[in-house]
Design a protein around this motif. Structure first.
Motif, PDB file in Angstrom:
ATOM      1  N   GLN A  63      28.447  79.177 -74.102  1.00 47.00           N
ATOM      2  CA  GLN A  63      27.609  77.989 -74.039  1.00 47.00           C
ATOM      3  C   GLN A  63      28.092  76.936 -75.032  1.00 47.00           C
ATOM      4  OE1 GLN A  63      23.344  79.051 -72.832  1.00 47.00           O
ATOM      5  NE2 GLN A  63      23.797  80.621 -74.345  1.00 47.00           N
ATOM      6  N   ILE A  64      28.104  75.695 -74.579  1.00 47.23           N
ATOM      7  CA  ILE A  64      28.574  74.588 -75.405  1.00 47.23           C
ATOM      8  C   ILE A  64      27.477  73.539 -75.477  1.00 47.23           C
ATOM      9  CG2 ILE A  64      30.387  72.888 -75.776  1.00 47.23           C
ATOM     10  CD1 ILE A  64      32.116  74.555 -73.791  1.00 47.23           C
ATOM     11  N   ALA A  65      26.932  73.343 -76.669  1.00 46.84           N
ATOM     12  CA  ALA A  65      25.884  72.348 -76.875  1.00 46.84           C
ATOM     13  C   ALA A  65      26.473  71.116 -77.544  1.00 46.84           C
ATOM     14  CB  ALA A  65      24.753  72.923 -77.729  1.00 46.84           C
ATOM     15  N   ALA A  66      26.055  69.939 -77.068  1.00 48.48           N
ATOM     16  CA  ALA A  66      26.531  68.688 -77.649  1.00 48.48           C
ATOM     17  C   ALA A  66      25.505  67.596 -77.421  1.00 48.48           C
ATOM     18  CB  ALA A  66      27.871  68.286 -77.030  1.00 48.48           C
ATOM     19  N   HIS A  67      25.376  66.698 -78.405  1.00 48.53           N
ATOM     20  CA  HIS A  67      24.450  65.571 -78.306  1.00 48.53           C
ATOM     21  C   HIS A  67      25.023  64.545 -77.337  1.00 48.53           C
ATOM     22  CE1 HIS A  67      21.842  62.248 -79.433  1.00 48.53           C
ATOM     23  NE2 HIS A  67      21.133  63.075 -80.183  1.00 48.53           N
ATOM     24  N   GLU A  68      24.197  64.046 -76.443  1.00 56.60           N
ATOM     25  CA  GLU A  68      24.670  63.138 -75.408  1.00 56.60           C
ATOM     26  C   GLU A  68      25.227  61.829 -75.970  1.00 56.60           C
ATOM     27  OE1 GLU A  68      21.857  62.582 -72.276  1.00 56.60           O
ATOM     28  OE2 GLU A  68      21.890  64.700 -71.665  1.00 56.60           O
ATOM     29  N   GLU A  69      24.809  61.454 -77.193  1.00 51.52           N
ATOM     30  CA  GLU A  69      25.334  60.226 -77.806  1.00 51.52           C
ATOM     31  C   GLU A  69      26.639  60.474 -78.563  1.00 51.52           C
ATOM     32  OE1 GLU A  69      22.315  58.447 -80.214  1.00 51.52           O
ATOM     33  OE2 GLU A  69      20.875  58.293 -78.556  1.00 51.52           O
ATOM     34  N   ARG A  99      33.838  68.099 -68.722  1.00 51.14           N
ATOM     35  CA  ARG A  99      35.299  68.286 -68.730  1.00 51.14           C
ATOM     36  C   ARG A  99      35.684  69.411 -69.691  1.00 51.14           C
ATOM     37  NH1 ARG A  99      39.979  67.097 -71.297  1.00 51.14           N
ATOM     38  NH2 ARG A  99      38.883  66.350 -73.148  1.00 51.14           N
ATOM     39  N   ILE A 100      35.040  69.437 -70.855  1.00 48.02           N
ATOM     40  CA  ILE A 100      35.296  70.482 -71.852  1.00 48.02           C
ATOM     41  C   ILE A 100      34.902  71.852 -71.295  1.00 48.02           C
ATOM     42  CG2 ILE A 100      34.489  71.379 -74.076  1.00 48.02           C
ATOM     43  CD1 ILE A 100      34.366  68.397 -75.000  1.00 48.02           C
ATOM     44  N   CYS A 101      33.768  71.893 -70.602  1.00 49.41           N
ATOM     45  CA  CYS A 101      33.316  73.164 -70.021  1.00 49.41           C
ATOM     46  C   CYS A 101      34.288  73.656 -68.950  1.00 49.41           C
ATOM     47  CB  CYS A 101      31.912  73.008 -69.437  1.00 49.41           C
ATOM     48  SG  CYS A 101      30.610  72.901 -70.674  1.00 49.41           S
ATOM     49  N   GLN A 102      34.860  72.736 -68.189  1.00 50.55           N
ATOM     50  CA  GLN A 102      35.835  73.142 -67.179  1.00 50.55           C
ATOM     51  C   GLN A 102      37.091  73.689 -67.838  1.00 50.55           C
ATOM     52  OE1 GLN A 102      35.318  73.100 -63.638  1.00 50.55           O
ATOM     53  NE2 GLN A 102      37.000  74.529 -63.993  1.00 50.55           N
ATOM     54  N   ILE A 103      37.465  73.118 -68.977  1.00 53.83           N
ATOM     55  CA  ILE A 103      38.603  73.648 -69.737  1.00 53.83           C
ATOM     56  C   ILE A 103      38.313  75.087 -70.154  1.00 53.83           C
ATOM     57  CG2 ILE A 103      39.812  73.487 -71.957  1.00 53.83           C
ATOM     58  CD1 ILE A 103      39.609  70.426 -71.690  1.00 53.83           C
ATOM     59  N   ALA A 104      37.097  75.312 -70.670  1.00 52.26           N
ATOM     60  CA  ALA A 104      36.715  76.667 -71.095  1.00 52.26           C
ATOM     61  C   ALA A 104      36.682  77.619 -69.905  1.00 52.26           C
ATOM     62  CB  ALA A 104      35.359  76.629 -71.786  1.00 52.26           C
ATOM     63  N   MET A 112      36.839  86.954 -68.791  1.00 51.54           N
ATOM     64  CA  MET A 112      36.201  86.171 -67.735  1.00 51.54           C
ATOM     65  C   MET A 112      34.676  86.297 -67.844  1.00 51.54           C
ATOM     66  SD  MET A 112      36.825  86.084 -63.597  1.00 51.54           S
ATOM     67  CE  MET A 112      35.842  87.522 -63.185  1.00 51.54           C
ATOM     68  N   VAL A 113      34.082  85.426 -68.625  1.00 59.41           N
ATOM     69  CA  VAL A 113      32.628  85.438 -68.753  1.00 59.41           C
ATOM     70  C   VAL A 113      32.006  85.023 -67.421  1.00 59.41           C
ATOM     71  CG1 VAL A 113      32.629  84.938 -71.235  1.00 59.41           C
ATOM     72  CG2 VAL A 113      32.545  83.049 -69.594  1.00 59.41           C
ATOM     73  N   GLY A 114      30.768  85.439 -67.228  1.00 61.61           N
ATOM     74  CA  GLY A 114      30.085  85.096 -65.986  1.00 61.61           C
ATOM     75  C   GLY A 114      29.890  83.600 -65.830  1.00 61.61           C
ATOM     76  N   ARG A 115      29.496  82.951 -66.940  1.00 62.82           N
ATOM     77  CA  ARG A 115      29.223  81.511 -66.861  1.00 62.82           C
ATOM     78  C   ARG A 115      29.639  80.805 -68.136  1.00 62.82           C
ATOM     79  NH1 ARG A 115      23.016  81.402 -66.031  1.00 62.82           N
ATOM     80  NH2 ARG A 115      23.240  83.435 -66.998  1.00 62.82           N
ATOM     81  N   VAL A 116      30.213  79.615 -67.982  1.00 57.16           N
ATOM     82  CA  VAL A 116      30.324  78.645 -69.067  1.00 57.16           C
ATOM     83  C   VAL A 116      29.211  77.637 -68.820  1.00 57.16           C
ATOM     84  CG1 VAL A 116      31.730  76.834 -70.108  1.00 57.16           C
ATOM     85  CG2 VAL A 116      32.815  78.954 -69.315  1.00 57.16           C
ATOM     86  N   ILE A 117      28.413  77.350 -69.855  1.00 60.01           N
ATOM     87  CA  ILE A 117      27.233  76.506 -69.637  1.00 60.01           C
ATOM     88  C   ILE A 117      27.261  75.283 -70.551  1.00 60.01           C
ATOM     89  CG2 ILE A 117      24.713  76.432 -69.555  1.00 60.01           C
ATOM     90  CD1 ILE A 117      24.685  79.447 -69.275  1.00 60.01           C
ATOM     91  N   ALA A 118      27.144  74.094 -69.938  1.00 56.38           N
ATOM     92  CA  ALA A 118      26.986  72.844 -70.696  1.00 56.38           C
ATOM     93  C   ALA A 118      25.531  72.717 -71.100  1.00 56.38           C
ATOM     94  CB  ALA A 118      27.398  71.659 -69.833  1.00 56.38           C
TER      95      ALA A 118
END
Length: 391
Positions: A160-166, A175-180, A189-195
């Motif tokens: 999981q990748i958390a980031a402030h929208e600003e 895009r970062i999640c797709q890289i992961a 191979m994790v089940g899910r990468v989550i934005a």
């Protein structure tokens, strides 16, 4: 009778009905999501699920059984290794997993994080298993100052990748999640990468509705692919599109909550498209199970039951309704994780038999096998069809 031309498949996410024989191997001895909710909160007011036979399923002795049962009923065991959302849904669709998706209770390895940072050009904060709301409280301010990404996991197989929208735009976070997602393959191979985007200021951060899941792609064709190849519709409601990485889906609609999921399902039912409407109702799991809220969970089951009458009333003569679950998430235990449980199997349709006990199915794949037989598709799934039992 008319042939069945449409299946409405509804997954009540995490509505388990008792521990599987191997539950102890997963730390889930004594788990019984629905049964323990009744013990803690009192009897469930679910007349419509009861009419379909919920109270007659093996192992259930705590739900009212009316004199007249209008559906077919049973329970299913999971063969795949694991107890997460993707594993359960994939098995429902005909794909069994021999090995569970990897989990990272101690955080991700330096090798994984080094590669991630090189590919994204951003640093990393946290790297632990944590609650999503707590992790942004702890690291949100530092993230805003440094631009480093908050990376964390849970008991599930998730990156999981958390980031402030600003600080990180939604597009950039995706895009970062797709890289992961592209990076985490093979043994990792994790089940899910989550934005996990959020907004606000320190002490008042809140997650937004712009979450997006980047799921692993099914490793072989499912019943969804086969239905699509036949030229029929596979309509995904809720997070189904994410769970199957869009594979085998012809149309999709994401939803806000359980009741929105029911509303969207009803709208699609009005269109009469032949094929499958595949709906996931996630609030049971996400809002109540993981947060150990049995009272809220009980109310959510009862709320769905009231809407079930609307679903049944909209069904056409050639519709088949299948209601099931993907795993448990007992809100009465100390754990906030999913639980390894049997799941209910309830069926209704004007063209099927009444009060047929389908017993204990050996695999969730029996649903995929049955749908394949109904649509006269080559049935290569590792399940046993119950078409002849219900028609």
């Amino acid at each position: 009778m008319k042939n069945i031309n449409r299946v409405i498949l509804i997954v009540l996410d995490s509505v388990g009905i008792g521990e599987l024989p191997d539950a102890a191997e997963y730390g889930d001895s004594g788990s019984n999501t629905v049964g323990n909710i009744v013990k803690v909160c009192g009897k469930l007011d679910i007349p419509n699920l009861s009419r379909l036979g919920m109270g007659k399923i093996e192992g259930i002795d705590y739900i009212f059984v009316p004199q007249k049962i209008e559906g077919c009923y049973g329970r299913m065991a999971e063969v795949s290794k694991g107890k997460d959302t993707i594993t359960g849904h994939w098995e429902i669709a005909g794909l069994q997993l021999e090995y569970p998706f990897p989990t990272y209770p101690q955080g991700f390895s330096e090798e994984i994080l080094d590669k991630f940072q090189k590919l994204t050009g951003r640093g990393v904060l946290a790297n632990c298993a944590a609650s999503g709301t707590e992790i942004i409280k702890e690291y949100g301010e530092e993230h805003m100052k440094t631009g480093k990404l908050i990376v964390y996991t849970s008991a599930d197989s998730v990156f999981q990748i958390a980031a402030h929208e600003e600080i990180v735009s939604i597009e950039e976070l995706y895009r970062i999640c797709q890289i992961a997602r592209d990076m985490l393959q093979g043994r990792d191979m994790v089940g899910r990468v989550i934005a996990r985007p959020f907004i606000g200021q320190p002490d008042s951060f809140s997650r937004t509705a712009n979450r997006r899941d980047f799921a692993a792609e099914p490793t072989s064709n499912t019943i969804l692919d086969k239905i699509k190849q036949k030229g029929l519709d596979v309509i995904a409601v809720g997070k189904i599109e994410d769970i199957f990485s869009k594979k085998g889906i012809t149309e999709a609609k994401h939803t806000k909550n359980n009741m929105d999921g029911v509303d969207v399902t009803l709208k699609y039912m009005d269109k009469g498209n032949p094929g499958i409407i595949f709906t996931n109702l996630v609030d049971f799991d996400m809002v109540f199970g993981h947060r150990n809220n049995p009272e809220g969970y009980k109310q959510a089951i009862e709320e769905f039951d009231r809407r079930l009458l609307e679903i049944i009333s909209k069904m056409r003569e050639d519709d088949l309704l299948i209601i099931t679950a993907d795993h448990g998430c007992d809100p009465t235990t100390a754990s906030t994780d999913h639980s390894r449980e049997y799941v209910p199997l309830l069926l209704y349709g004007q063209g099927i038999k009444r009060e047929i006990n389908l017993g204990t199915r050996k695999t969730f794949c029996d649903i995929a096998s049955t749908i394949a037989d109904i649509f006269e598709i080559d049935n290569t799934f590792p399940g046993e069809s119950f078409k002849d039992d219900i028609l």
